[in-house]
Design a protein around this motif. Structure first.
Motif, PDB file in Angstrom:
ATOM      1  N   GLY A   1      -5.256  27.530   6.233  1.00 26.72           N
ATOM      2  CA  GLY A   1      -5.336  28.439   5.096  1.00 26.72           C
ATOM      3  C   GLY A   1      -4.593  27.985   3.865  1.00 26.72           C
ATOM      4  O   GLY A   1      -4.771  28.563   2.786  1.00 26.72           O
ATOM      5  N   ALA A   2      -3.754  26.955   3.989  1.00 25.47           N
ATOM      6  CA  ALA A   2      -3.016  26.458   2.826  1.00 25.47           C
ATOM      7  C   ALA A   2      -3.923  25.568   1.977  1.00 25.47           C
ATOM      8  O   ALA A   2      -4.983  25.123   2.410  1.00 25.47           O
ATOM      9  N   ASP A   3      -3.493  25.321   0.739  1.00 26.07           N
ATOM     10  CA  ASP A   3      -4.252  24.478  -0.177  1.00 26.07           C
ATOM     11  C   ASP A   3      -4.498  23.108   0.452  1.00 26.07           C
ATOM     12  O   ASP A   3      -3.531  22.411   0.810  1.00 26.07           O
ATOM     13  N   PRO A   4      -5.764  22.696   0.613  1.00 30.41           N
ATOM     14  CA  PRO A   4      -6.033  21.400   1.257  1.00 30.41           C
ATOM     15  C   PRO A   4      -5.375  20.225   0.544  1.00 30.41           C
ATOM     16  O   PRO A   4      -4.775  19.353   1.190  1.00 30.41           O
ATOM     17  N   PHE A   5      -5.474  20.189  -0.783  1.00 27.51           N
ATOM     18  CA  PHE A   5      -4.925  19.049  -1.525  1.00 27.51           C
ATOM     19  C   PHE A   5      -3.417  18.949  -1.342  1.00 27.51           C
ATOM     20  O   PHE A   5      -2.870  17.846  -1.239  1.00 27.51           O
ATOM     21  N   GLY A   6      -2.742  20.085  -1.300  1.00 29.10           N
ATOM     22  CA  GLY A   6      -1.294  20.078  -1.151  1.00 29.10           C
ATOM     23  C   GLY A   6      -0.828  19.503   0.162  1.00 29.10           C
ATOM     24  O   GLY A   6       0.348  19.127   0.304  1.00 29.10           O
ATOM     25  N   GLN A   7      -1.731  19.402   1.152  1.00 26.02           N
ATOM     26  CA  GLN A   7      -1.354  18.885   2.462  1.00 26.02           C
ATOM     27  C   GLN A   7      -1.492  17.361   2.566  1.00 26.02           C
ATOM     28  O   GLN A   7      -1.275  16.789   3.621  1.00 26.02           O
ATOM     29  N   ILE A   8      -1.867  16.737   1.458  1.00 27.48           N
ATOM     30  CA  ILE A   8      -1.852  15.265   1.422  1.00 27.48           C
ATOM     31  C   ILE A   8      -0.424  14.764   1.230  1.00 27.48           C
ATOM     32  O   ILE A   8      -0.039  13.731   1.780  1.00 27.48           O
ATOM     33  N   GLY A   9       0.358  15.505   0.452  1.00 27.35           N
ATOM     34  CA  GLY A   9       1.731  15.090   0.164  1.00 27.35           C
ATOM     35  C   GLY A   9       1.776  13.993  -0.874  1.00 27.35           C
ATOM     36  O   GLY A   9       0.888  13.873  -1.721  1.00 27.35           O
ATOM     37  N   LYS A  10       2.793  13.169  -0.803  1.00 25.90           N
ATOM     38  CA  LYS A  10       2.930  12.044  -1.719  1.00 25.90           C
ATOM     39  C   LYS A  10       2.148  10.863  -1.181  1.00 25.90           C
ATOM     40  O   LYS A  10       2.127  10.613   0.010  1.00 25.90           O
ATOM     41  N   GLY A  11       1.531  10.136  -2.083  1.00 31.00           N
ATOM     42  CA  GLY A  11       0.744   8.991  -1.650  1.00 31.00           C
ATOM     43  C   GLY A  11      -0.024   8.399  -2.807  1.00 31.00           C
ATOM     44  O   GLY A  11       0.428   8.453  -3.963  1.00 31.00           O
ATOM     45  N   TYR A  12      -1.206   7.860  -2.522  1.00 32.22           N
ATOM     46  CA  TYR A  12      -1.978   7.230  -3.585  1.00 32.22           C
ATOM     47  C   TYR A  12      -3.470   7.444  -3.387  1.00 32.22           C
ATOM     48  O   TYR A  12      -3.951   7.721  -2.290  1.00 32.22           O
ATOM     49  N   PHE A  13      -4.179   7.320  -4.498  1.00 31.53           N
ATOM     50  CA  PHE A  13      -5.639   7.385  -4.568  1.00 31.53           C
ATOM     51  C   PHE A  13      -6.107   6.000  -4.991  1.00 31.53           C
ATOM     52  O   PHE A  13      -5.665   5.483  -6.015  1.00 31.53           O
ATOM     53  N   ALA A  14      -6.965   5.384  -4.190  1.00 32.31           N
ATOM     54  CA  ALA A  14      -7.372   4.005  -4.455  1.00 32.31           C
ATOM     55  C   ALA A  14      -8.883   3.886  -4.546  1.00 32.31           C
ATOM     56  O   ALA A  14      -9.624   4.555  -3.820  1.00 32.31           O
ATOM     57  N   VAL A  15      -9.340   3.030  -5.452  1.00 35.91           N
ATOM     58  CA  VAL A  15     -10.744   2.654  -5.585  1.00 35.91           C
ATOM     59  C   VAL A  15     -10.842   1.173  -5.254  1.00 35.91           C
ATOM     60  O   VAL A  15     -10.146   0.346  -5.856  1.00 35.91           O
ATOM     61  N   LEU A  16     -11.684   0.836  -4.284  1.00 36.00           N
ATOM     62  CA  LEU A  16     -11.870  -0.550  -3.878  1.00 36.00           C
ATOM     63  C   LEU A  16     -13.335  -0.932  -4.066  1.00 36.00           C
ATOM     64  O   LEU A  16     -14.237  -0.198  -3.650  1.00 36.00           O
ATOM     65  N   ILE A  17     -13.570  -2.063  -4.690  1.00 35.72           N
ATOM     66  CA  ILE A  17     -14.931  -2.543  -4.942  1.00 35.72           C
ATOM     67  C   ILE A  17     -15.088  -3.901  -4.284  1.00 35.72           C
ATOM     68  O   ILE A  17     -14.349  -4.848  -4.578  1.00 35.72           O
ATOM     69  N   ASP A  18     -16.046  -3.988  -3.380  1.00 39.67           N
ATOM     70  CA  ASP A  18     -16.351  -5.234  -2.675  1.00 39.67           C
ATOM     71  C   ASP A  18     -17.757  -5.664  -3.070  1.00 39.67           C
ATOM     72  O   ASP A  18     -18.735  -4.997  -2.739  1.00 39.67           O
ATOM     73  N   GLN A  19     -17.872  -6.767  -3.785  1.00 39.50           N
ATOM     74  CA  GLN A  19     -19.168  -7.246  -4.251  1.00 39.50           C
ATOM     75  C   GLN A  19     -19.817  -8.238  -3.286  1.00 39.50           C
ATOM     76  O   GLN A  19     -20.825  -8.850  -3.619  1.00 39.50           O
ATOM     77  N   GLY A  20     -19.224  -8.380  -2.100  1.00 40.75           N
ATOM     78  CA  GLY A  20     -19.856  -9.231  -1.105  1.00 40.75           C
ATOM     79  C   GLY A  20     -19.158 -10.557  -0.910  1.00 40.75           C
ATOM     80  O   GLY A  20     -18.083 -10.827  -1.464  1.00 40.75           O
TER      81      GLY A  20
ATOM     82  N   ILE B   1      -9.680  20.127   6.171  1.00 44.90           N
ATOM     83  CA  ILE B   1     -10.085  18.724   6.164  1.00 44.90           C
ATOM     84  C   ILE B   1     -11.533  18.604   5.695  1.00 44.90           C
ATOM     85  O   ILE B   1     -11.883  17.688   4.933  1.00 44.90           O
ATOM     86  N   GLU B   2     -12.393  19.517   6.134  1.00 41.39           N
ATOM     87  CA  GLU B   2     -13.786  19.497   5.685  1.00 41.39           C
ATOM     88  C   GLU B   2     -13.866  19.559   4.166  1.00 41.39           C
ATOM     89  O   GLU B   2     -14.666  18.840   3.547  1.00 41.39           O
ATOM     90  N   ALA B   3     -13.046  20.411   3.549  1.00 42.07           N
ATOM     91  CA  ALA B   3     -13.084  20.560   2.095  1.00 42.07           C
ATOM     92  C   ALA B   3     -12.695  19.262   1.400  1.00 42.07           C
ATOM     93  O   ALA B   3     -13.325  18.847   0.413  1.00 42.07           O
ATOM     94  N   LEU B   4     -11.671  18.587   1.891  1.00 41.71           N
ATOM     95  CA  LEU B   4     -11.233  17.328   1.278  1.00 41.71           C
ATOM     96  C   LEU B   4     -12.275  16.230   1.465  1.00 41.71           C
ATOM     97  O   LEU B   4     -12.538  15.453   0.540  1.00 41.71           O
ATOM     98  N   VAL B   5     -12.864  16.155   2.653  1.00 46.07           N
ATOM     99  CA  VAL B   5     -13.895  15.143   2.895  1.00 46.07           C
ATOM    100  C   VAL B   5     -15.118  15.409   2.031  1.00 46.07           C
ATOM    101  O   VAL B   5     -15.732  14.479   1.484  1.00 46.07           O
ATOM    102  N   ALA B   6     -15.495  16.684   1.886  1.00 42.22           N
ATOM    103  CA  ALA B   6     -16.639  17.029   1.035  1.00 42.22           C
ATOM    104  C   ALA B   6     -16.393  16.616  -0.409  1.00 42.22           C
ATOM    105  O   ALA B   6     -17.275  16.036  -1.061  1.00 42.22           O
TER     106      ALA B   6
END
Length: 332
Positions: free
Chosen positions: A114-133, A47-52
């Protein structure tokens, strides 16, 4: 390299441009800010690796976009890693640092050590959110989890949602400097080409996973040649050059791209920062009725709340919470 110059480049994002081509970029170094982000929780190494990685991406992407308030990355999956969330808060004034915070939610019982960190996310999505206020419509862009790393997901997001060829070269991990304890360090280079006109036709599939767009689908001609040349040079970077601290950010650019005529701009400092407060907790609870608040009240007669980002603990009087707070309940 002097200690002073080492410190000067820690926790900074350095914007640059390659004048030989229409490519902009960022060099980022995270040291103390990453240590603070991760020290808020007792995460397993995976988890540390993914957060980093997510925090480093957030620092680079946030500095790229002209923000007035906040950029967030969210990674959601159906595997043991359920959520990675990061926020980048733009500087509040000229010369002020940007602020970053991050946290992860995961199922410890399903996590595979010990397993690949990214592989433990599984299926899902990557999102970018921009809040301008306030009074501004938030932006959200989503791409499926694909490509083998969070940086690959970010590259796919920019190609798919923005049609901007983008490349990240990242390194992160624990290191120890002479006379100091072990701590987290991270560094990376971001390249992004701003094409004059994309040759990709809307509605066509790309060559990436599941038909997603990649840089090669967007570029052709001189732009494609320039992009390939810059990426070939970036491929030569070594992990220790990215993490430092023996190589300054400006030295790294000269080593990698001297033939591309790199030009640097003012660096942006970053630091750990959380926006949680008692007032924000009260505001978040203002949508609940007195009955709802009663269900949240502990045996000790208080409502508690903990910030997932910084660990701050709040204890509140239930009589002061919710949209019915202050009513005597005797109205007919």
């Amino acid at each position: 390299m002097s200690l002073g110059s080492q410190i000067a480049w820690d926790d900074t994002v350095l914007p640059f441009q390659l004048d030989r081509s229409d490519i902009r970029g960022r060099v980022a170094r995270l040291d103390g800010v990453l240590e603070q982000v991760l020290s808020q929780h007792d995460y397993p190494p995976e988890i540390e690796a993914l957060v980093a990685e997510a925090a480093l991406l957030t620092a680079m992407i946030g500095q790229t976009i002209k923000l007035r308030w906040k950029l967030s990355l969210q990674v959601r999956g159906d595997g043991p890693v359920r959520l990675i969330a990061t926020d980048y808060y733009a500087p509040e004034a000229e010369g002020a640092p940007a602020r970053i915070r991050a946290y992860a939610s995961f199922d410890a019982d399903r996590l595979q050590p010990g397993a690949d960190p990214f592989g433990q996310i599984g299926k899902g999505y990557f999102a970018v959110l921009i809040d301008q206020g306030r009074d501004m419509v938030p932006y959200q862009g989503i791409t499926p989890i694909a490509g083998g790393s969070l940086s690959a997901c970010a590259e796919t997001y920019f190609a798919q949602s923005e049609q901007l060829p983008t490349r990240f070269a990242l390194a992160f991990g624990r290191s120890r400097l002479a006379g100091q304890g072990e701590r987290w360090r991270a560094g990376g280079v971001m390249l992004q080409m701003m094409p004059e006109a994309s040759p990709h036709a809307a509605g066509e599939g790309g060559t990436g996973d599941a038909g997603l767009l990649q840089a090669d689908d967007i570029l052709d001609g001189d732009e494609a040649e320039s992009w390939t040349r810059a990426n070939t040079l970036l491929d030569t970077v070594e992990e220790m050059e990215l993490i430092g601290p023996s190589v300054e950010a400006t030295q790294l650019l000269v080593r990698l791209f001297h033939e591309e005529r790199p030009r640097v701009f003012d660096p942006q400092r970053v630091q750990f920062g959380c926006t949680c407060s008692e007032d924000r907790v009260r505001q978040s609870l203002s949508i609940y009725s007195a009955k709802d608040i009663a269900h949240m009240t502990t045996e000790e007669g208080i409502v508690t709340a903990d910030c997932q980002f910084c660990g701050a603990h709040y204890e509140l009087d239930p009589a002061t919470l919710g949209f019915e707070a202050g009513k005597d309940g005797d109205d007919d």
